[in-house]
Design an enzyme around this catalytic site. Structure first.
Site, PDB file in Angstrom:
ATOM      1  N   ASP A  58       0.833  -1.209   0.000  1.00 58.37           N
ATOM      2  CA  ASP A  58       0.000   0.000   0.000  1.00 58.37           C
ATOM      3  C   ASP A  58       0.868   1.261   0.000  1.00 58.37           C
ATOM      4  O   ASP A  58       0.561   2.250  -0.673  1.00 58.37           O
ATOM      5  CB  ASP A  58      -0.921   0.018   1.222  1.00 58.37           C
ATOM      6  CG  ASP A  58      -2.061  -0.979   1.106  1.00 58.37           C
ATOM      7  OD1 ASP A  58      -2.368  -1.397  -0.024  1.00 58.37           O
ATOM      8  OD2 ASP A  58      -2.649  -1.337   2.156  1.00 58.37           O
ATOM      9  N   TYR A 103      11.204   9.234  23.062  1.00 54.50           N
ATOM     10  CA  TYR A 103      11.008   9.929  21.788  1.00 54.50           C
ATOM     11  C   TYR A 103      12.313   9.968  20.999  1.00 54.50           C
ATOM     12  O   TYR A 103      12.369   9.607  19.822  1.00 54.50           O
ATOM     13  CB  TYR A 103      10.493  11.344  22.048  1.00 54.50           C
ATOM     14  CG  TYR A 103      10.490  12.228  20.822  1.00 54.50           C
ATOM     15  CD1 TYR A 103       9.514  12.083  19.847  1.00 54.50           C
ATOM     16  CD2 TYR A 103      11.468  13.210  20.640  1.00 54.50           C
ATOM     17  CE1 TYR A 103       9.505  12.891  18.710  1.00 54.50           C
ATOM     18  CE2 TYR A 103      11.464  14.024  19.519  1.00 54.50           C
ATOM     19  CZ  TYR A 103      10.487  13.853  18.554  1.00 54.50           C
ATOM     20  OH  TYR A 103      10.491  14.653  17.430  1.00 54.50           O
ATOM     21  N   LYS A 113      13.277   7.990  17.488  1.00 50.83           N
ATOM     22  CA  LYS A 113      13.616   8.805  16.313  1.00 50.83           C
ATOM     23  C   LYS A 113      15.014   8.437  15.793  1.00 50.83           C
ATOM     24  O   LYS A 113      15.235   8.377  14.574  1.00 50.83           O
ATOM     25  CB  LYS A 113      13.551  10.291  16.665  1.00 50.83           C
ATOM     26  CG  LYS A 113      12.140  10.838  16.834  1.00 50.83           C
ATOM     27  CD  LYS A 113      11.364  10.864  15.527  1.00 50.83           C
ATOM     28  CE  LYS A 113      11.845  11.952  14.594  1.00 50.83           C
ATOM     29  NZ  LYS A 113      11.025  12.021  13.346  1.00 50.83           N
TER      30      LYS A 113
END
Length: 305
Positions: free
Chosen positions: A61, A141, A145
């Protein structure tokens, strides 16, 4: 100046704070832009929209969504709750699937991954953080990342994608989100009145803030520059006191000073109290440097809030 027929670009996370400005900048430079995000938002001038949750979508997709693009920008990010599953999905699994999708294409688009200066982790005050600085991220976080940035750089080194990572400092300017310090403060100032004064508590951190429109321009330049495999800092190159930032925003808001009271705060917040990016590589490799002064950025933030 990018050619008027620059090609097509897909921006993952195109309806977010960074993504909207990146879409607008790419469109202004002649790109045919497709913004991809989980949910629709306010229309972005010059950009079409495709609803797709890239973190949950199949590789097939994703390949279909980006298959005709000359450029793919991953501006997706999640600064929400400290949820490991959510952060891993948005920052690691999403990037892995995106890289795998791009690598299956016969004509591979250029892939720009937007990382964060927090991937370096805490540094001593006064440090100008260059790209060769060791990484020791101190938060979930930042760790997730960093994992996403490494996926792109490793795949580029292996010849699977034509990738580049822009490691960003804190963004500011019009549309700053409510979950960030400046967006939240603007909302609080809007609600301030004689009956509801604001008690403002600000830690004495010093951080590198760069206008979101300068970030978007860096993306445009990176798209048109052969910087394959590079990791490039994007920031103002200056550390500014959070208290100074708050003072500027209070001043430009026009809220009477007596309605803003100073609260007690710790000397520093948890984690790194200092960020200042070394941006010499961005100047040399991309021909980029920040142009929007901090006060103008905060004035425009206030005007748009």
């Amino acid at each position: 100046m990018i050619d008027a027929h620059a090609g097509s670009a897909v921006v993952i996370g195109g309806t977010g704070f960074l993504g909207r400005h990146i879409c607008a900048a790419l469109a202004a430079h002649g790109y045919d832009v497709l913004a991809v995000a989980r949910k629709p938002a306010q229309p972005i001038p010059g950009a079409r929209f495709l609803p797709l949750d890239v973190a949950a979508a199949t590789v097939g997709d994703i390949a279909e969504a980006v298959g005709s693009a000359d450029l793919v920008v991953n501006a997706a990010g999640d600064l929400g709750a400290d949820d490991e599953e959510r952060m891993t999905a948005g920052h690691v699994l999403l990037v892995d699937r995106l890289v795998r999708a791009v690598s299956t294409l016969r004509r591979r688009p250029r892939l720009l991954q937007l990382g964060t200066v927090h991937e370096y982790g805490p540094v001593p005050e006064g440090t100008a953080i260059a790209e060769d600085h060791p990484t020791a991220p101190g938060s979930l976080y930042a760790r997730t990342k960093l994992a996403g940035s490494r996926i792109v750089l490793d795949a580029t080194e292996a010849g699977r994608v034509d990738g580049c990572v822009l490691r960003l400092t804190n963004g500011c300017g019009p549309g700053a989100p409510l979950h960030g310090f400046l967006g939240r403060l603007a909302a609080q100032l809007r609600a301030t009145s004689e009956d509801a004064p604001l008690t403002l508590t600000v830690v004495d951190d010093q951080r590198d803030f760069v206008d979101v429109r300068d970030i978007a321009e860096a993306v445009v330049l990176a798209a048109g520059t052969r910087a394959t495999g590079h990791l490039i800092n994007i920031g103002s190159g200056t550390a500014t006191s959070m208290r100074e930032l708050a003072g500027i925003l209070v001043s430009v808001s026009g809220v009477p000073p007596h309605l803003v009271r100073k609260g007690q705060a710790p000397v520093h917040s948890k984690g790194g109290a200092w960020t200042q990016a070394d941006i010499r590589l961005a100047r040399g490799r991309l021909g980029w440097s920040p142009r929007v002064p901090l006060e103008r950025s905060l004035r425009d933030l206030w005007a748009a809030s």
